[in-house]
Design an enzyme around this catalytic site. Structure first.
Site, PDB file in Angstrom:
ATOM      1  N   GLU A 142       1.038  -1.197   0.256  1.00 40.93           N
ATOM      2  CA  GLU A 142      -0.210  -0.027   0.060  1.00 40.93           C
ATOM      3  C   GLU A 142       0.664   1.389  -0.197  1.00 40.93           C
ATOM      4  O   GLU A 142       1.617   1.093   0.224  1.00 40.93           O
ATOM      5  CB  GLU A 142      -0.620  -0.301   1.403  1.00 40.93           C
ATOM      6  CG  GLU A 142      -1.661  -0.742   1.222  1.00 40.93           C
ATOM      7  CD  GLU A 142      -3.108  -1.203   2.377  1.00 40.93           C
ATOM      8  OE1 GLU A 142      -3.942  -1.560   2.077  1.00 40.93           O
ATOM      9  OE2 GLU A 142      -2.553  -0.500   3.850  1.00 40.93           O
TER      10      GLU A 142
ATOM     11  N   CYS B 292       3.572   8.066   2.464  1.00 43.24           N
ATOM     12  CA  CYS B 292       3.849   7.054   2.921  1.00 43.24           C
ATOM     13  C   CYS B 292       3.874   6.260   2.425  1.00 43.24           C
ATOM     14  O   CYS B 292       3.386   5.523   1.366  1.00 43.24           O
ATOM     15  CB  CYS B 292       2.332   7.443   4.215  1.00 43.24           C
ATOM     16  SG  CYS B 292       3.136   6.111   4.769  1.00 43.24           S
TER      17      CYS B 292
ATOM     18  N   CYS C 270       6.614  -8.140   6.342  1.00 43.02           N
ATOM     19  CA  CYS C 270       7.656  -7.472   7.091  1.00 43.02           C
ATOM     20  C   CYS C 270       8.080  -8.306   8.198  1.00 43.02           C
ATOM     21  O   CYS C 270       6.969  -9.109   9.045  1.00 43.02           O
ATOM     22  CB  CYS C 270       7.342  -6.568   8.845  1.00 43.02           C
ATOM     23  SG  CYS C 270       8.448  -4.936   9.140  1.00 43.02           S
TER      24      CYS C 270
ATOM     25  N   CYS D 234       7.039  -6.822  15.450  1.00 40.56           N
ATOM     26  CA  CYS D 234       6.851  -5.887  16.178  1.00 40.56           C
ATOM     27  C   CYS D 234       5.252  -6.884  16.629  1.00 40.56           C
ATOM     28  O   CYS D 234       4.285  -6.008  15.717  1.00 40.56           O
ATOM     29  CB  CYS D 234       6.634  -4.731  16.282  1.00 40.56           C
ATOM     30  SG  CYS D 234       8.610  -4.186  15.488  1.00 40.56           S
TER      31      CYS D 234
ATOM     32  N   CYS E  69       1.822  -4.441  15.610  1.00 42.81           N
ATOM     33  CA  CYS E  69       2.096  -4.011  14.668  1.00 42.81           C
ATOM     34  C   CYS E  69       0.620  -5.093  13.264  1.00 42.81           C
ATOM     35  O   CYS E  69       1.621  -6.261  13.268  1.00 42.81           O
ATOM     36  CB  CYS E  69       3.203  -3.925  13.380  1.00 42.81           C
ATOM     37  SG  CYS E  69       3.336  -3.388  12.016  1.00 42.81           S
TER      38      CYS E  69
ATOM     39  N   CYS F  56     -10.404  -0.735   4.547  1.00 42.51           N
ATOM     40  CA  CYS F  56      -9.111  -1.304   4.189  1.00 42.51           C
ATOM     41  C   CYS F  56      -9.100  -2.509   4.520  1.00 42.51           C
ATOM     42  O   CYS F  56      -8.717  -3.725   4.141  1.00 42.51           O
ATOM     43  CB  CYS F  56      -7.407  -1.044   4.688  1.00 42.51           C
ATOM     44  SG  CYS F  56      -6.346  -1.713   4.931  1.00 42.51           S
TER      45      CYS F  56
HETATM   46  N1  SAH Z   1       9.245  -0.439   9.935  1.00 38.78           N
HETATM   47  C1  SAH Z   1       9.110   0.706  10.061  1.00 38.78           C
HETATM   48  C2  SAH Z   1       8.577   1.790   9.164  1.00 38.78           C
HETATM   49  C3  SAH Z   1       6.843   1.711   9.921  1.00 38.78           C
HETATM   50  S1  SAH Z   1       6.655   2.998  10.225  1.00 38.78           S
HETATM   51  C4  SAH Z   1       9.030   1.290  11.212  1.00 38.78           C
HETATM   52  O1  SAH Z   1       8.896   0.295  12.261  1.00 38.78           O
HETATM   53  O2  SAH Z   1       9.307   2.236  11.711  1.00 38.78           O
HETATM   54  C5  SAH Z   1       4.874   2.723  10.730  1.00 38.78           C
HETATM   55  C6  SAH Z   1       5.163   3.700  12.395  1.00 38.78           C
HETATM   56  O3  SAH Z   1       3.684   3.380  12.804  1.00 38.78           O
HETATM   57  C7  SAH Z   1       5.840   3.128  13.274  1.00 38.78           C
HETATM   58  O4  SAH Z   1       6.374   4.222  14.252  1.00 38.78           O
HETATM   59  C8  SAH Z   1       5.090   1.306  13.580  1.00 38.78           C
HETATM   60  O5  SAH Z   1       5.351   1.261  14.766  1.00 38.78           O
HETATM   61  C9  SAH Z   1       3.843   2.253  13.793  1.00 38.78           C
HETATM   62  N2  SAH Z   1       2.796   1.324  14.155  1.00 38.78           N
HETATM   63  C10 SAH Z   1       3.273   0.112  13.839  1.00 38.78           C
HETATM   64  N3  SAH Z   1       1.190  -0.466  14.387  1.00 38.78           N
HETATM   65  C11 SAH Z   1       0.713   0.584  15.313  1.00 38.78           C
HETATM   66  C12 SAH Z   1      -0.453   0.236  14.869  1.00 38.78           C
HETATM   67  N4  SAH Z   1      -1.042  -0.638  14.874  1.00 38.78           N
HETATM   68  N5  SAH Z   1      -1.345   1.566  15.743  1.00 38.78           N
HETATM   69  C13 SAH Z   1      -0.515   2.778  15.382  1.00 38.78           C
HETATM   70  N6  SAH Z   1       1.210   2.787  15.352  1.00 38.78           N
HETATM   71  C14 SAH Z   1       1.738   1.375  14.963  1.00 38.78           C
END
Ligand code: SAH
Length: 382
Positions: free
Chosen positions: A97, A110, A117, A121, A124, A356
């Site tokens: 996306e 974005c 990935c 985490c 996420c 989505c």
């Molecule tokens: N992998 C990279 C790029 C992703 S950036 C990173 O971790 O930085 C996207 C941002 O949104 C990151 O800070 C990620 O931790 C955060 N994120 C992930 N899942 C989320 C969620 N469910 N709600 C809000 N933010 C989230």
């Protein structure tokens, strides 16, 4: 048809030096690469026949050996607040996306760096889908190229000039954030050339402060990045101590907070950068207490750091919930009172977030493969 296409070089994946080498290989002077880039990136022209100031012979050779191929759009969703999300094809069974977020003073795109990935985490949505593959440089650059084309087309359809409307919102890409699907530093080889094309005067010509790479904290790659580029750095911190961060961001077990922060300050020193943005997702009862805010302030106080608090976006199957707004505000105030800059990210496009999830479900049924879809892309700083 596909076989022929795959033998041709996608010019969207070539940095200026690579394009110069490519053009030389076709028997032309290297400086023709700059003309070519102007067609591609300044005028958004992808058809060689239209590049009228290039010699006919070069155009013919380009048509044989090269192509300009952005990712294919599978679907588009537009939010009531103007946010637009595109689902793009990675192959017949996988998708990724990109999201455009218009604001009065800027238009932020974005983009994704991987399909899925591998970093796992716990909060996420992308992590839940696992990892499929790295996106190529052409697929990363192609997102920006495609978004520009699509936004210009939408403007033309509305009969407006393709620039910002005087009191409206920015309708073209002024900022790019690598905050879509994937861990950009885990795809270093393809991401760095993409950044170079974004910054190149003959490419998208974006200033270094308008391109932000966000990482979960791949420490060795942050050091390497400092040698290769100078874009703005954002780091997904999410916890003020290693015990909690080990749980939320498992890469922390390999590269703990102290090591990560060292790498960040090194990056700023090398790049003469202003500050690092630390992203901190607000998870109710997990990382959102005033004591945790104070611990975070102790970590960052006196350093060139900004904290961006992100209200958690829930997704099916998650064990977390979003911290209530007053808790988030209190957390921010604790940081501000201790001299640490902090903002709360405004969530945009909630309505298409829901859509989505539905969309991914529909395609999954058809292909029996999980699609790369995430629920977090449509947020933006206030
Ligand atoms: N992998 C990279 C790029 C992703 S950036 C990173 O971790 O930085 C996207 C941002 O949104 C990151 O800070 C990620 O931790 C955060 N994120 C992930 N899942 C989320 C969620 N469910 N709600 C809000 N933010 C989230």
């Amino acid at each position: 048809m596909d076989a022929i296409i795959s033998e041709r070089t996608n010019l969207l994946g070539l940095t200026r030096p690579s394009l110069e080498a490519f053009v030389a290989e076709l028997g032309s002077k290297p400086f023709r690469a700059r003309q070519l880039m102007q067609w591609l990136y300044k005028r958004g022209v992808g058809s060689f026949a239209e590049m009228t100031d290039l010699a006919k012979e070069l155009r013919a050779r380009l048509a044989e050996r090269a192509l300009v191929q952005p990712p294919q759009i599978l679907s588009v969703q537009r939010s009531a607040d103007g946010t637009t999300k595109w689902l793009l094809e990675a192959d017949a069974r996988q998708a990724f996306e990109m999201v455009f977020i218009p604001e009065p003073d800027r238009g932020t795109l974005c983009i994704s760096s991987q399909v899925g990935c591998a970093l796992d985490c716990s909060f996420c949505a992308t992590a839940q889908q696992g990892f499929n593959r790295n996106l190529s440089t052409a697929e990363i650059v192609g997102q920006v190229w495609l978004a520009e084309q699509e936004l210009a087309r939408a403007e033309r359809a509305r009969g407006a000039e393709p620039a910002a409307a005087p009191h409206g919102e920015q309708r073209h890409v002024t900022n790019v954030v690598l905050m879509g699907m994937g861990e950009p530093l885990a795809n270093f080889r393809n991401v760095v050339p993409a950044l170079q094309i974004l910054l190149d005067d003959y490419g998208f010509d974006l200033s270094r402060r308008r391109v932000t790479l966000s990482t979960s904290g791949l420490v060795p790659q942050i050091y390497k990045l400092a040698e290769e580029t100078n874009v703005a750095l954002a780091v997904s911190l999410h916890a003020p101590d290693d015990t909690l961060r080990n749980e939320l961001v498992p890469i922390n077990r390999k590269h703990p907070i102290a090591e990560l922060l060292q790498a960040c300050w090194h990056y700023l020193d090398e790049q003469n950068g202003r500050s690092v943005t630390f992203e901190y997702v607000m998870l109710a009862g997990v990382n959102d207490s005033p004591a945790q805010a104070r611990a975070l302030a102790r970590l960052l106080h006196g350093h060139p750091a900004k904290v961006n608090l992100i209200p958690f976006n829930p997704f099916p199957g998650t064990r977390y919930t979003r911290s209530p707004a007053p808790t988030i505000q209190r957390f921010r105030d604790e940081l501000l009172q201790r001299g640490v800059l902090a903002t709360i990210r405004r969530t945009r496009g909630d309505d298409i977030d829901a859509a989505c999830g539905q969309l991914a479900g529909r395609v999954v049924d058809r292909t029996t493969v999980r699609l790369g879809s995430k629920v977090i892309g449509v947020t933006v700083q206030p």
